[in-house]
Write a protein that holds these residues in place. Structure first.
Motif, PDB file in Angstrom:
ATOM      1  N   CYS A  40       0.751  -1.407  -0.319  1.00  0.00           N
ATOM      2  CA  CYS A  40       0.185   0.231  -0.140  1.00  0.00           C
ATOM      3  C   CYS A  40       1.110   1.505  -0.059  1.00  0.00           C
ATOM      4  CB  CYS A  40      -0.576   0.150   1.315  1.00  0.00           C
ATOM      5  SG  CYS A  40      -1.744   1.902   1.125  1.00  0.00           S
ATOM      6  N   ARG A  41       0.289   2.447  -0.686  1.00  0.00           N
ATOM      7  CA  ARG A  41       0.729   3.704  -0.791  1.00  0.00           C
ATOM      8  C   ARG A  41       0.633   4.909  -0.756  1.00  0.00           C
ATOM      9  NH1 ARG A  41       3.761   6.736  -5.739  1.00  0.00           N
ATOM     10  NH2 ARG A  41       2.570   5.484  -7.156  1.00  0.00           N
ATOM     11  N   CYS A  42      -1.664   4.267  -0.626  1.00  0.00           N
ATOM     12  CA  CYS A  42      -1.742   5.442  -0.337  1.00  0.00           C
ATOM     13  C   CYS A  42      -2.490   5.636   0.860  1.00  0.00           C
ATOM     14  CB  CYS A  42      -3.025   5.063  -1.081  1.00  0.00           C
ATOM     15  SG  CYS A  42      -4.071   4.056  -0.149  1.00  0.00           S
ATOM     16  N   CYS A  51      -1.703  -3.885  -0.245  1.00  0.00           N
ATOM     17  CA  CYS A  51      -2.717  -3.454  -0.830  1.00  0.00           C
ATOM     18  C   CYS A  51      -3.890  -4.236  -1.149  1.00  0.00           C
ATOM     19  CB  CYS A  51      -2.044  -2.978  -2.454  1.00  0.00           C
ATOM     20  SG  CYS A  51      -3.594  -2.524  -3.501  1.00  0.00           S
ATOM     21  N   THR A  54      -8.061  -0.301  -1.626  1.00  0.00           N
ATOM     22  CA  THR A  54      -9.254   1.125  -1.323  1.00  0.00           C
ATOM     23  C   THR A  54      -8.251   2.297  -2.081  1.00  0.00           C
ATOM     24  OG1 THR A  54      -8.720   0.334   0.790  1.00  0.00           O
ATOM     25  CG2 THR A  54      -9.289   2.448   0.636  1.00  0.00           C
ATOM     26  N   HIS A  55      -7.234   1.762  -3.134  1.00  0.00           N
ATOM     27  CA  HIS A  55      -6.842   3.153  -3.764  1.00  0.00           C
ATOM     28  C   HIS A  55      -7.957   3.832  -4.732  1.00  0.00           C
ATOM     29  CE1 HIS A  55      -5.083  -0.288  -5.061  1.00  0.00           C
ATOM     30  NE2 HIS A  55      -4.679  -0.199  -6.556  1.00  0.00           N
TER      31      HIS A  55
HETATM   32  S1  FES Z   1      -2.384   1.444  -1.978  1.00  0.00           S
HETATM   33 FE1  FES Z   1      -3.410   1.737  -0.505  1.00  0.00          FE
HETATM   34  S2  FES Z   1      -4.890   0.331  -0.701  1.00  0.00           S
HETATM   35 FE2  FES Z   1      -3.714   0.293  -2.932  1.00  0.00          FE
END
Ligand code: FES
Length: 70
Positions: A40-42, A51, A54-55
């Motif tokens: 996940c980056r968001c 991840c 959700t992004h």
């Molecule tokens: S980058 Fe955060 S849920 Fe996919």
């Protein structure tokens, strides 16, 4: 040692291909058995550090580029 490839996706996670061990700031370890893992980056994933898609729901936007090598 096998090559590890990290690919930041536009508006999405960082994909890591290769055998990886993830250790968070508290020392928790994830041994990843899959060939490719999405981190996940968001900040919105309920399954951090991974991840969960959700992004897309929160319309995460990040299209950063490193400067081109001269
Ligand atoms: S980058 Fe955060 S849920 Fe996919």
């Amino acid at each position: 040692m096998a090559e590890i490839i990290l690919t930041p996706l536009d508006n999405g996670p960082n994909l890591i291909k290769g055998p990886v061990k993830i250790i968070d700031a508290e020392g928790q370890v994830w041994e990843v058995k899959k060939e490719t893992v999405a981190l996940c980056r968001c900040g919105g994933s309920a399954s951090k550090p991974f991840c969960d898609g959700t992004h897309g729901k929160i319309r995460f936007s990040a299209v950063n580029r490193a400067p081109r090598k001269a």
